[in-house]
Design a protein around this motif. Structure first.
Motif, PDB file in Angstrom:
ATOM      1  N   VAL A 198      -0.730  10.615   2.095  1.00 12.37           N
ATOM      2  CA  VAL A 198       0.269   9.641   1.679  1.00 12.37           C
ATOM      3  C   VAL A 198       1.071   9.134   2.876  1.00 12.37           C
ATOM      4  O   VAL A 198       1.525   7.992   2.901  1.00 12.37           O
ATOM      5  CB  VAL A 198       1.221  10.255   0.619  1.00 12.37           C
ATOM      6  N   PHE A 199       1.221   9.977   3.900  1.00 14.59           N
ATOM      7  CA  PHE A 199       2.018   9.609   5.067  1.00 14.59           C
ATOM      8  C   PHE A 199       1.253   8.743   6.060  1.00 14.59           C
ATOM      9  O   PHE A 199       1.789   8.372   7.102  1.00 14.59           O
ATOM     10  CB  PHE A 199       2.553  10.868   5.749  1.00 14.59           C
ATOM     11  N   THR A 200       0.001   8.422   5.718  1.00 17.25           N
ATOM     12  CA  THR A 200      -0.775   7.477   6.537  1.00 17.25           C
ATOM     13  C   THR A 200      -1.084   6.213   5.746  1.00 17.25           C
ATOM     14  O   THR A 200      -1.808   5.347   6.235  1.00 17.25           O
ATOM     15  CB  THR A 200      -2.098   8.110   7.009  1.00 17.25           C
ATOM     16  N   ARG A 201      -0.537   6.096   4.554  1.00 18.28           N
ATOM     17  CA  ARG A 201      -0.829   4.944   3.714  1.00 18.28           C
ATOM     18  C   ARG A 201      -0.310   3.667   4.373  1.00 18.28           C
ATOM     19  O   ARG A 201       0.846   3.581   4.768  1.00 18.28           O
ATOM     20  CB  ARG A 201      -0.152   5.120   2.365  1.00 18.28           C
ATOM     21  N   GLY A 202      -1.170   2.660   4.478  1.00 12.54           N
ATOM     22  CA  GLY A 202      -0.790   1.405   5.107  1.00 12.54           C
ATOM     23  C   GLY A 202      -0.877   1.430   6.620  1.00 12.54           C
ATOM     24  O   GLY A 202      -0.546   0.445   7.279  1.00 12.54           O
ATOM     25  N   LEU A 203      -1.332   2.561   7.189  1.00  9.55           N
ATOM     26  CA  LEU A 203      -1.372   2.680   8.649  1.00  9.55           C
ATOM     27  C   LEU A 203      -2.342   1.684   9.270  1.00  9.55           C
ATOM     28  O   LEU A 203      -2.068   1.120  10.333  1.00  9.55           O
ATOM     29  CB  LEU A 203      -1.758   4.115   9.041  1.00  9.55           C
ATOM     30  N   PRO A 238       4.986   8.376   9.551  1.00  5.92           N
ATOM     31  CA  PRO A 238       5.325   9.073   8.295  1.00  5.92           C
ATOM     32  C   PRO A 238       6.756   8.810   7.834  1.00  5.92           C
ATOM     33  O   PRO A 238       7.013   8.708   6.626  1.00  5.92           O
ATOM     34  CB  PRO A 238       5.113  10.548   8.657  1.00  5.92           C
ATOM     35  N   VAL A 239       7.678   8.680   8.777  1.00  6.89           N
ATOM     36  CA  VAL A 239       9.072   8.380   8.417  1.00  6.89           C
ATOM     37  C   VAL A 239       9.169   6.982   7.811  1.00  6.89           C
ATOM     38  O   VAL A 239       9.952   6.739   6.894  1.00  6.89           O
ATOM     39  CB  VAL A 239       9.996   8.499   9.643  1.00  6.89           C
ATOM     40  N   ASP A 240       8.345   6.058   8.302  1.00 10.60           N
ATOM     41  CA  ASP A 240       8.355   4.695   7.762  1.00 10.60           C
ATOM     42  C   ASP A 240       7.887   4.678   6.318  1.00 10.60           C
ATOM     43  O   ASP A 240       8.408   3.919   5.498  1.00 10.60           O
ATOM     44  CB  ASP A 240       7.452   3.795   8.622  1.00 10.60           C
ATOM     45  N   VAL A 241       6.897   5.512   5.979  1.00  8.69           N
ATOM     46  CA  VAL A 241       6.432   5.604   4.591  1.00  8.69           C
ATOM     47  C   VAL A 241       7.574   6.062   3.681  1.00  8.69           C
ATOM     48  O   VAL A 241       7.815   5.480   2.615  1.00  8.69           O
ATOM     49  CB  VAL A 241       5.241   6.571   4.471  1.00  8.69           C
ATOM     50  N   VAL A 242       8.303   7.086   4.110  1.00  7.19           N
ATOM     51  CA  VAL A 242       9.429   7.594   3.326  1.00  7.19           C
ATOM     52  C   VAL A 242      10.502   6.521   3.198  1.00  7.19           C
ATOM     53  O   VAL A 242      11.061   6.309   2.105  1.00  7.19           O
ATOM     54  CB  VAL A 242      10.005   8.869   3.976  1.00  7.19           C
ATOM     55  N   GLN A 260       8.107  15.135  -2.932  1.00  9.25           N
ATOM     56  CA  GLN A 260       7.412  14.596  -4.104  1.00  9.25           C
ATOM     57  C   GLN A 260       6.148  13.835  -3.714  1.00  9.25           C
ATOM     58  O   GLN A 260       5.114  13.938  -4.384  1.00  9.25           O
ATOM     59  CB  GLN A 260       8.349  13.667  -4.882  1.00  9.25           C
ATOM     60  N   SER A 261       6.238  13.073  -2.643  1.00  7.56           N
ATOM     61  CA  SER A 261       5.085  12.296  -2.189  1.00  7.56           C
ATOM     62  C   SER A 261       3.943  13.215  -1.773  1.00  7.56           C
ATOM     63  O   SER A 261       2.781  12.986  -2.124  1.00  7.56           O
ATOM     64  CB  SER A 261       5.489  11.391  -1.020  1.00  7.56           C
ATOM     65  N   TYR A 262       4.286  14.279  -1.038  1.00 11.78           N
ATOM     66  CA  TYR A 262       3.262  15.226  -0.575  1.00 11.78           C
ATOM     67  C   TYR A 262       2.632  15.979  -1.746  1.00 11.78           C
ATOM     68  O   TYR A 262       1.407  16.142  -1.810  1.00 11.78           O
ATOM     69  CB  TYR A 262       3.878  16.216   0.411  1.00 11.78           C
ATOM     70  N   GLU A 263       3.475  16.429  -2.696  1.00  7.98           N
ATOM     71  CA  GLU A 263       2.953  17.181  -3.837  1.00  7.98           C
ATOM     72  C   GLU A 263       2.052  16.324  -4.712  1.00  7.98           C
ATOM     73  O   GLU A 263       1.071  16.814  -5.280  1.00  7.98           O
ATOM     74  CB  GLU A 263       4.121  17.738  -4.664  1.00  7.98           C
ATOM     75  N   ALA A 264       2.372  15.042  -4.836  1.00 13.75           N
ATOM     76  CA  ALA A 264       1.591  14.165  -5.711  1.00 13.75           C
ATOM     77  C   ALA A 264       0.316  13.651  -5.048  1.00 13.75           C
ATOM     78  O   ALA A 264      -0.705  13.467  -5.713  1.00 13.75           O
ATOM     79  CB  ALA A 264       2.458  12.987  -6.158  1.00 13.75           C
ATOM     80  N   GLU A 265       0.352  13.425  -3.722  1.00 11.60           N
ATOM     81  CA  GLU A 265      -0.757  12.723  -3.083  1.00 11.60           C
ATOM     82  C   GLU A 265      -1.303  13.396  -1.833  1.00 11.60           C
ATOM     83  O   GLU A 265      -2.245  12.885  -1.218  1.00 11.60           O
ATOM     84  CB  GLU A 265      -0.315  11.289  -2.739  1.00 11.60           C
ATOM     85  N   LEU A 289       0.823  -1.209   0.000  1.00 11.22           N
ATOM     86  CA  LEU A 289       0.000   0.000   0.000  1.00 11.22           C
ATOM     87  C   LEU A 289       0.859   1.261   0.000  1.00 11.22           C
ATOM     88  O   LEU A 289       0.516   2.261  -0.644  1.00 11.22           O
ATOM     89  CB  LEU A 289      -0.921   0.007   1.226  1.00 11.22           C
ATOM     90  N   GLN A 290       1.982   1.215   0.708  1.00 13.43           N
ATOM     91  CA  GLN A 290       2.841   2.399   0.811  1.00 13.43           C
ATOM     92  C   GLN A 290       3.486   2.777  -0.512  1.00 13.43           C
ATOM     93  O   GLN A 290       3.674   3.957  -0.806  1.00 13.43           O
ATOM     94  CB  GLN A 290       3.937   2.172   1.861  1.00 13.43           C
TER      95      GLN A 290
END
Length: 291
Positions: free
Chosen positions: A246-251, A209-213, A237-242, A29-30
């Motif tokens: 995006v930093f909660t994806r897979g949470l 959020p650090v884990d997503v990165v 890039q992740s923030y601008e695109a999504e 998911l991430q």
């Protein structure tokens, strides 16, 4: 000491076996594309993997965390215990400092292990797969990219593990004290499981959020050309695109995994110590700093 280490390793194995399917879903998911998402959510990801790759697909990359388990447990429990002794006495603040020190040191093993796990979780099933296993994965990365490639994501791993282990040991210590975990308590084991599971939730929430990165950096280039120049560029890039989501994806899958993993770990540690020591296991488990 040796028995405590053995019990910790056994508990860690149980935790990995329970939690790895959730981790596979979390990573998928991430790192999936925002433009063409393959999965609609946690349950859909679970179903899709089972339908297309069987249940074994959920256990892709299992060898890597199992291989590194003994070393990680040795480092975490050894560093945490020795740091507490150096600090002089057990307190919530010292639990945080000792946990953070343990989290930082174990990154030496954790980072390459998670790199291999991530690559194996993302590779195609069947004859088209790139890697035959965890060691083969790390060997191929080393041949292509050298030591730097094997340690890709080290800084983001440090940024995740250092505070999260501090939060874990601090939360566990505070909860174990608040719940009154004392030798002879009939509810000692459930209380320890509750404290450990809740500490696991707090630990993941503190640095997710650090884990997503980290996952995106370690997966970068696997399914196309590399996109990121580093941690800040990946986050930007992740923030601008999504957006911030995006930093909660897979949470969801991570939190679903966190509690049972810690419950399985503590239950196994309890069983091993109880079998080996009998009644002596209870006082050993009642001390928050010993876990």
């Amino acid at each position: 000491m040796a028995l405590d280490f053995l019990a910790g390793c056994a508990g860690g194995v149980a935790g990995v076996l329970v939690g790895h399917p959730f981790d596979t879903v979390k990573v998928r998911l991430q790192v999936q594309s925002a433009e063409k998402p393959r999965y609609r959510g946690t349950l859909h990801c679970f179903r899709t993997i089972i339908q297309q790759e069987s249940v074994l697909g959920l256990y892709k990359g299992l060898g890597s965390p199992l291989m590194g388990l003994t070393f990680i447990n040795a480092l975490v429990f050894g560093v945490q215990g020795n740091t507490l002794r150096v600090l002089g006495h057990d307190s919530p603040l010292h639990q945080f400092v000792a946990g953070a020190a343990a989290g930082a040191v174990q990154c030496v093993v954790c980072c390459p292990m998670e790199l291999a796990k991530t690559r194996l979780q993302l590779q195609a099933a069947g004859p088209a797969r790139t890697y035959k296993g965890s060691l083969d994965c790390l060997a191929q990365i080393y041949r292509r990219e050298g030591l730097r490639g094997v340690h890709r994501g080290m800084v983001s791993t440090l940024l995740r593990e250092t505070p999260s282990f501090g939060v874990y040991f601090l939360t566990y210590d505070v909860l174990a004290r608040a719940l009154g975990c004392q030798p002879g308590d009939r509810l000692l084991v459930p209380k320890l499981l509750l404290a450990g599971g809740t500490a696991g939730l707090a630990s993941w929430l503190s640095t997710y959020p650090v884990d997503v990165v980290k996952s995106r950096l370690q997966a970068d280039g696997v399914q196309g050309a590399p996109r990121y120049r580093g941690i800040l560029d990946c986050a930007r890039q992740s923030y601008e695109a999504e957006g911030w989501r995006v930093f909660t994806r897979g949470l969801a899958s991570t939190l679903l995994r966190a509690f049972p993993v810690n419950a399985a770990t503590f239950a196994t540690v309890t069983a091993v110590l109880t079998y080996a020591r009998g009644d002596e296991a209870r006082p050993a488990l009642a001390q928050p700093s010993g876990l």
